[in-house]
Design a protein around this motif. Structure first.
Motif, PDB file in Angstrom:
ATOM      1  N   SER A 221       0.832  -1.208   0.000  1.00 60.93           N
ATOM      2  CA  SER A 221       0.000   0.000   0.000  1.00 60.93           C
ATOM      3  C   SER A 221       0.867   1.258   0.000  1.00 60.93           C
ATOM      4  CB  SER A 221      -0.927   0.012   1.217  1.00 60.93           C
ATOM      5  OG  SER A 221      -0.191   0.074   2.424  1.00 60.93           O
ATOM      6  N   ARG A 222       2.111   1.127   0.442  1.00 61.70           N
ATOM      7  CA  ARG A 222       3.016   2.292   0.448  1.00 61.70           C
ATOM      8  C   ARG A 222       3.371   2.726  -0.975  1.00 61.70           C
ATOM      9  NH1 ARG A 222       5.879   4.242   4.120  1.00 61.70           N
ATOM     10  NH2 ARG A 222       7.824   4.168   2.942  1.00 61.70           N
ATOM     11  N   ILE A 223       3.642   1.753  -1.846  1.00 60.69           N
ATOM     12  CA  ILE A 223       3.991   2.140  -3.218  1.00 60.69           C
ATOM     13  C   ILE A 223       2.761   2.657  -3.949  1.00 60.69           C
ATOM     14  CG2 ILE A 223       3.682  -0.086  -4.381  1.00 60.69           C
ATOM     15  CD1 ILE A 223       6.352   0.571  -5.855  1.00 60.69           C
ATOM     16  N   ILE A 224       1.577   2.174  -3.566  1.00 61.02           N
ATOM     17  CA  ILE A 224       0.345   2.687  -4.148  1.00 61.02           C
ATOM     18  C   ILE A 224       0.150   4.145  -3.721  1.00 61.02           C
ATOM     19  CG2 ILE A 224      -2.150   2.399  -4.228  1.00 61.02           C
ATOM     20  CD1 ILE A 224      -0.379   0.209  -5.647  1.00 61.02           C
ATOM     21  N   GLU A 225       0.401   4.428  -2.463  1.00 57.56           N
ATOM     22  CA  GLU A 225       0.292   5.806  -1.971  1.00 57.56           C
ATOM     23  C   GLU A 225       1.312   6.706  -2.668  1.00 57.56           C
ATOM     24  OE1 GLU A 225       0.720   8.362   2.219  1.00 57.56           O
ATOM     25  OE2 GLU A 225       0.910   6.182   2.236  1.00 57.56           O
ATOM     26  N   ALA A 226       2.526   6.188  -2.863  1.00 55.03           N
ATOM     27  CA  ALA A 226       3.559   6.972  -3.555  1.00 55.03           C
ATOM     28  C   ALA A 226       3.139   7.284  -4.991  1.00 55.03           C
ATOM     29  CB  ALA A 226       4.884   6.213  -3.540  1.00 55.03           C
ATOM     30  N   ALA A 227       2.515   6.307  -5.662  1.00 55.04           N
ATOM     31  CA  ALA A 227       2.038   6.533  -7.034  1.00 55.04           C
ATOM     32  C   ALA A 227       0.953   7.595  -7.064  1.00 55.04           C
ATOM     33  CB  ALA A 227       1.530   5.232  -7.629  1.00 55.04           C
ATOM     34  N   GLU A 228       0.105   7.620  -6.046  1.00 52.63           N
ATOM     35  CA  GLU A 228      -0.937   8.649  -5.973  1.00 52.63           C
ATOM     36  C   GLU A 228      -0.315  10.029  -5.793  1.00 52.63           C
ATOM     37  OE1 GLU A 228      -3.144   6.979  -2.762  1.00 52.63           O
ATOM     38  OE2 GLU A 228      -4.506   5.851  -4.073  1.00 52.63           O
ATOM     39  N   ILE A 229       0.760  10.108  -5.018  1.00 56.26           N
ATOM     40  CA  ILE A 229       1.480  11.379  -4.849  1.00 56.26           C
ATOM     41  C   ILE A 229       2.070  11.812  -6.190  1.00 56.26           C
ATOM     42  CG2 ILE A 229       3.486  12.457  -3.748  1.00 56.26           C
ATOM     43  CD1 ILE A 229       2.931  10.598  -1.323  1.00 56.26           C
ATOM     44  N   ALA A 230       2.624  10.850  -6.932  1.00 54.89           N
ATOM     45  CA  ALA A 230       3.189  11.168  -8.245  1.00 54.89           C
ATOM     46  C   ALA A 230       2.101  11.627  -9.209  1.00 54.89           C
ATOM     47  CB  ALA A 230       3.919   9.948  -8.808  1.00 54.89           C
ATOM     48  N   HIS A 231       0.927  11.037  -9.127  1.00 58.68           N
ATOM     49  CA  HIS A 231      -0.180  11.455  -9.998  1.00 58.68           C
ATOM     50  C   HIS A 231      -0.564  12.898  -9.724  1.00 58.68           C
ATOM     51  CE1 HIS A 231      -3.948  11.756 -12.065  1.00 58.68           C
ATOM     52  NE2 HIS A 231      -4.639  11.787 -10.938  1.00 58.68           N
ATOM     53  N   VAL A 232      -0.637  13.267  -8.452  1.00 57.87           N
ATOM     54  CA  VAL A 232      -0.956  14.656  -8.101  1.00 57.87           C
ATOM     55  C   VAL A 232       0.092  15.599  -8.684  1.00 57.87           C
ATOM     56  CG1 VAL A 232      -1.179  16.278  -6.175  1.00 57.87           C
ATOM     57  CG2 VAL A 232      -2.244  14.020  -6.024  1.00 57.87           C
ATOM     58  N   ALA A 233       1.336  15.134  -8.729  1.00 61.22           N
ATOM     59  CA  ALA A 233       2.422  15.945  -9.296  1.00 61.22           C
ATOM     60  C   ALA A 233       2.494  15.832 -10.812  1.00 61.22           C
ATOM     61  CB  ALA A 233       3.751  15.518  -8.684  1.00 61.22           C
ATOM     62  N   ASN A 234       1.557  15.078 -11.422  1.00 59.15           N
ATOM     63  CA  ASN A 234       1.505  14.891 -12.877  1.00 59.15           C
ATOM     64  C   ASN A 234       2.782  14.237 -13.410  1.00 59.15           C
ATOM     65  OD1 ASN A 234       0.218  15.020 -15.384  1.00 59.15           O
ATOM     66  ND2 ASN A 234       1.178  16.963 -15.902  1.00 59.15           N
ATOM     67  N   LYS A 235       3.263  13.238 -12.682  1.00 54.08           N
ATOM     68  CA  LYS A 235       4.451  12.515 -13.116  1.00 54.08           C
ATOM     69  C   LYS A 235       4.108  11.044 -13.339  1.00 54.08           C
ATOM     70  CE  LYS A 235       7.779  15.596 -10.969  1.00 54.08           C
ATOM     71  NZ  LYS A 235       8.962  15.736 -10.106  1.00 54.08           N
ATOM     72  N   PRO A 236       4.233  10.561 -14.567  1.00 55.52           N
ATOM     73  CA  PRO A 236       3.988   9.139 -14.816  1.00 55.52           C
ATOM     74  C   PRO A 236       4.983   8.269 -14.048  1.00 55.52           C
ATOM     75  CG  PRO A 236       4.086  10.384 -16.877  1.00 55.52           C
ATOM     76  CD  PRO A 236       4.580  11.292 -15.802  1.00 55.52           C
ATOM     77  N   VAL A 237       4.525   7.105 -13.609  1.00 57.14           N
ATOM     78  CA  VAL A 237       5.381   6.118 -12.954  1.00 57.14           C
ATOM     79  C   VAL A 237       5.385   4.861 -13.811  1.00 57.14           C
ATOM     80  CG1 VAL A 237       5.775   4.724 -10.890  1.00 57.14           C
ATOM     81  CG2 VAL A 237       4.850   7.042 -10.663  1.00 57.14           C
ATOM     82  N   ILE A 238       6.580   4.432 -14.223  1.00 53.78           N
ATOM     83  CA  ILE A 238       6.731   3.226 -15.034  1.00 53.78           C
ATOM     84  C   ILE A 238       7.489   2.205 -14.211  1.00 53.78           C
ATOM     85  CG2 ILE A 238       7.735   2.233 -17.127  1.00 53.78           C
ATOM     86  CD1 ILE A 238       6.971   5.898 -17.094  1.00 53.78           C
ATOM     87  N   ILE A 239       6.964   0.998 -14.111  1.00 52.01           N
ATOM     88  CA  ILE A 239       7.561  -0.035 -13.258  1.00 52.01           C
ATOM     89  C   ILE A 239       7.854  -1.290 -14.064  1.00 52.01           C
ATOM     90  CG2 ILE A 239       6.967  -1.725 -11.451  1.00 52.01           C
ATOM     91  CD1 ILE A 239       5.911   0.479  -9.761  1.00 52.01           C
ATOM     92  N   TYR A 240       9.046  -1.817 -13.843  1.00 53.47           N
ATOM     93  CA  TYR A 240       9.345  -3.190 -14.254  1.00 53.47           C
ATOM     94  C   TYR A 240       9.386  -4.024 -12.987  1.00 53.47           C
ATOM     95  CZ  TYR A 240      11.991  -7.360 -15.375  1.00 53.47           C
ATOM     96  OH  TYR A 240      12.383  -8.662 -15.489  1.00 53.47           O
ATOM     97  N   LYS A 241       8.444  -4.977 -12.873  1.00 51.46           N
ATOM     98  CA  LYS A 241       8.387  -5.794 -11.665  1.00 51.46           C
ATOM     99  C   LYS A 241       9.050  -7.137 -11.906  1.00 51.46           C
ATOM    100  CE  LYS A 241       5.679  -7.649  -7.941  1.00 51.46           C
ATOM    101  NZ  LYS A 241       6.573  -8.818  -7.895  1.00 51.46           N
ATOM    102  N   MET A 242      10.004  -7.440 -11.022  1.00 50.25           N
ATOM    103  CA  MET A 242      10.629  -8.758 -11.024  1.00 50.25           C
ATOM    104  C   MET A 242       9.892  -9.650 -10.022  1.00 50.25           C
ATOM    105  SD  MET A 242      14.659  -7.772 -11.178  1.00 50.25           S
ATOM    106  CE  MET A 242      14.656  -6.806  -9.678  1.00 50.25           C
ATOM    107  N   ALA A 243      10.369 -10.880  -9.869  1.00 52.28           N
ATOM    108  CA  ALA A 243       9.795 -11.837  -8.921  1.00 52.28           C
ATOM    109  C   ALA A 243       8.303 -12.020  -9.195  1.00 52.28           C
ATOM    110  CB  ALA A 243      10.034 -11.379  -7.482  1.00 52.28           C
ATOM    111  N   THR A 244       7.991 -12.433 -10.420  1.00 52.17           N
ATOM    112  CA  THR A 244       6.583 -12.573 -10.820  1.00 52.17           C
ATOM    113  C   THR A 244       6.059 -13.992 -10.656  1.00 52.17           C
ATOM    114  OG1 THR A 244       7.270 -12.933 -13.111  1.00 52.17           O
ATOM    115  CG2 THR A 244       6.734 -10.682 -12.465  1.00 52.17           C
ATOM    116  N   GLY A 245       6.875 -14.908 -10.174  1.00 49.35           N
ATOM    117  CA  GLY A 245       6.390 -16.268  -9.952  1.00 49.35           C
ATOM    118  C   GLY A 245       5.359 -16.311  -8.843  1.00 49.35           C
TER     119      GLY A 245
END
Length: 701
Positions: A221-245
């Motif tokens: 939930s912390r990274i979700i909150e951080a993404a919401e902060i970035a949205h307010v700042a109008n900054k796209p967030v692009i993620i490459y997620k590892m450990a997808t098993g």
């Protein structure tokens, strides 16, 4: 910590290869403007700099302290930093919780305790460091790109990586023209973590877009909150997620439990907050660089102009793969194309201007300008097959038109001369995005348009589909259940509380009673053994369908009871359910799960016995609104069956989406009670949608 005006490096020595000494040299090479204080009690001077015996002995309190000493010596230095209230601490030292040893985990926990009590933030331990290209704060022992290379442009990427080595590997993109504002690692993240770093970059004016190499978090939930902060700042967030098993699915009771893995939950959470996910490490920087240069799309359509017919075909293939629209130009644009494109070319979209533009470059300019000016298109794709001087010359044409119409041009570098003439110039151009793959180009354009749809849907609206009394009624039913696995009949009562249509049924104790029930409701009928110990009735052989006569009902009763009694250990049997046989239709599974990290989740998929085999499912966070439920159905690979397939009646998607909403509200309301839920199948045909089987697993034993 990340933009200090002064820095101390603990562990500097005359040994050039030591981490502290390397850090000092890198800071000097990067021309860090503030005071740099070497700290080591063994030396009075390091080179031309005065060396101090301790943090206490420094002439001022430094903004940031970099600790480059063995693990055993770290804690006293951290205590000293806390006492002096330094701005932040970066710890290189390894050998803490990453070893898995309990005593090392306790050592790391003490660092956290010191941080919490003092308010001094810690980056690390086991950290490669951090780079701020704006002020020359290169706090690392690792090799970094030449500080004289151009960077920190208006389209600069802020890069965050849970893997320091991978983050610094990506930062070498500076060598071919990518602009970075920061590169931030977090090591063991005992205090400052990836979410903190994303939030920091959201507020930093030197960063245009945020890219992240992400493994996972105990509290996502912390990274979700951080993404919401970035949205307010109008900054796209692009993620490459590892450990997808996926792990733990084998223990799940329901289909949903086995299908709703952690990676699917992460992707659903990312989608909910507008995070752009790339599936390949190699796509992260290209995608981020595009979003750093591109403004919001003026139209979803994309135009393609190339000097190669093959490149046009390749572009069309990838556009279809990623569902990117390649509409035809308006009449005014088409007139220009038909006038300048030779008859052996293609004056449409994709536009093959042919190699003839070598002799008449103005024709390429005319086509590019016409397509860019067309309101049908938000972007222009320009494949570049050759890396000679001509690539640099054409770049000016693409860039000027993109700037004139405030759109983006995408140069797809098809040549294998990766760093040939025109490559770095394209990367440096603020109006042209560089791609080294047609696939990644169209994947990025699809993500761009998808993010625009998400932006237009903000703020998210959530109107309740079920009545307010549904939660109370269902809670009482769940609390009164004798077993943590509800029988089908008990589960369907819970569904009914939320207004979900369920099949009628009668519980019987004998073959004679089964015949009486079947005669009363009319043939054909279905029969199922009711037992809390047989959640998967098909596998246990305790279901019989499409029974059309009294004789078939009697025979079926005896057969399913015999199969149930043959199960070991012997299950508790309540009787046999007799239900009217619902006419055939499209079978849909809707399930729910309460995830330990993400909370309530909702899953939809093609139903029946093939759900786990096909794995054609879509997952989202619960509850969902009506538009989100429709979007889930629209993302199913087999969505065509909902529209009517080989003569079947089309399913009323609004009705089906309404049921998905109600089930998502059920799991959200009852998240303290329900563990897993399956409605499989929902039989759908036209307006009629009805649940014929259900499974609910509660959290109490």
């Amino acid at each position: 910590m990340f933009a200090p005006k002064s820095v101390a490096v603990v562990g500097v020595s005359p040994t050039a290869g030591a981490f502290g000494s390397r850090t000092l040299a890198i800071l000097e090479q990067a021309k860090f403007a503030g005071p740099i204080y070497p700290v080591n009690a063994k030396y009075d001077r390091i080179g031309e700099r005065q060396c101090y015996p301790s943090i206490k002995a420094l002439p001022e309190t430094p903004d940031c302290v970099i600790i480059a000493v063995p693990r055993e010596a770290v804690e006293p230095i951290v205590v000293e930093c806390a006492e002096r209230r330094v701005g932040g601490i970066i710890i290189y030292s390894s050998g803490y919780s990453e070893t898995g040893k309990s005593d090392r985990e306790k050592q790391q926990a003490r660092l956290v305790q010191i941080s919490r009590e003092s308010g001094v933030r810690i980056l690390g331990p086991n950290c490669i460091g951090a780079l701020n290209y704006k002020n020359g704060f290169h706090a690392t022992f690792a090799a970094v790109p030449d500080a004289s290379l151009p960077t920190s442009r208006p389209d600069a990427i802020g890069l965050v990586s849970q893997s320091g080595a991978l983050g610094f590997a990506l930062s070498q993109a500076i060598e071919h023209g990518i602009s970075f504002s920061h590169v931030l690692a977090c090591g063991n993240a005992c205090d400052v973590d990836v979410a903190d770093e994303i939030s920091y970059l959201a507020d930093d004016p030197n960063c245009k877009v945020i890219a992240c190499v992400f493994e996972g978090m105990s509290n996502p939930s912390r990274i979700i909150e951080a993404a919401e902060i970035a949205h307010v700042a109008n900054k796209p967030v692009i993620i490459y997620k590892m450990a997808t098993g996926e792990q733990g699915a084998a223990a799940a009771m329901s289909h949903t439990g086995s299908l709703a893995g952690s990676n699917a939950a992460y992707r659903a959470a990312f989608k909910r907050v507008g995070i752009i996910v790339v599936d390949n490490f190699e796509a992260l920087i290209e995608t981020a660089a595009f979003f750093g240069k591109a403004s919001r799309p003026k139209a979803p359509g994309v135009a393609v102009v190339a000097t190669s017919g093959g490149a046009c075909i390749m572009a069309a293939d990838k556009a279809e793969l990623y569902n990117v629209q390649l509409p035809q130009p308006v009449a005014k644009t088409r007139e220009v194309l038909e006038r300048v494109v030779p008859e052996f070319g293609s004056p449409k979209n994709p536009c093959d201007v042919t190699a003839q533009v070598l002799g008449s470059p103005e024709s390429l300019h005319a086509c590019v300008d016409a397509l860019m000016s067309d309101d049908t298109f938000g972007a222009l794709v320009v494949p570049q097959p050759l890396a000679y001087a001509i690539a640099t010359a054409r770049l000016k044409i693409f860039s000027e038109s993109a700037k004139r119409y405030n759109k983006i041009a995408c140069a797809v570098w098809l040549t294998e001369w990766m760093e040939g003439p025109g490559a770095i110039e394209t990367e440096l151009d603020p109006h042209v995005a560089m791609f080294r793959s047609m696939d990644r180009c169209f994947a990025t354009l699809a993500a761009w348009n998808e993010r625009e749809q998400w932006m237009r849907a903000q703020p998210r609206k959530l109107a309740r589909a079920s009545g307010t009394e549904a939660a109370q009624t269902a809670a009482k039913l769940l609390d009164s259940a004798e077993n943590n696995i509800l029988t089908e009949r008990e589960a369907k009562k819970v569904l009914s509380a939320y207004g979900i249509p369920v099949v009628d049924e009668e519980l019987v104790q004998s073959a004679d009673d089964a015949v009486t029930a079947a005669n009363g409701m009319g043939y054909p009928v279905a029969m199922k053994v009711e037992s809390p110990d047989l959640p998967h009735k098909t596998e246990a052989g305790v279901i019989r369908l499409n029974l059309k006569t009294e004789a078939e009902v009697r025979s079926a009763y005896e057969a399913v009871m015999a199969n149930a009694k043959g199960v070991s250990p012997p299950p508790k049997i309540n009787g046999v359910l007799v239900q009217p046989m619902i006419p055939a239709g499209t079978e849909i599974m809707v399930g729910a799960k309460v995830d330990p990290l993400f909370g309530p989740l909702i899953v939809v998929g093609l139903g029946g016995i093939l759900v786990e085999l096909l794995k054609d499912t879509v997952l989202d966070l619960a509850p969902v609104n009506h538009d989100e439920a429709l979007a889930m159905l629209g993302r199913l690979k087999g969505k065509a069956v909902l529209a009517g397939f080989r003569g079947s009646e089309p399913v009323n998607l609004d009705n089906l989406a309404n049921i998905v909403c109600r089930l998502s509200e059920l799991v959200a309301d009852q998240k303290e009670r329900i563990s897993e839920l399956d409605v499989n199948p929902l039989i759908c045909s036209g307006e009629r949608i009805i649940a014929v089987d259900a499974l609910i697993v509660t959290q109490h034993s």
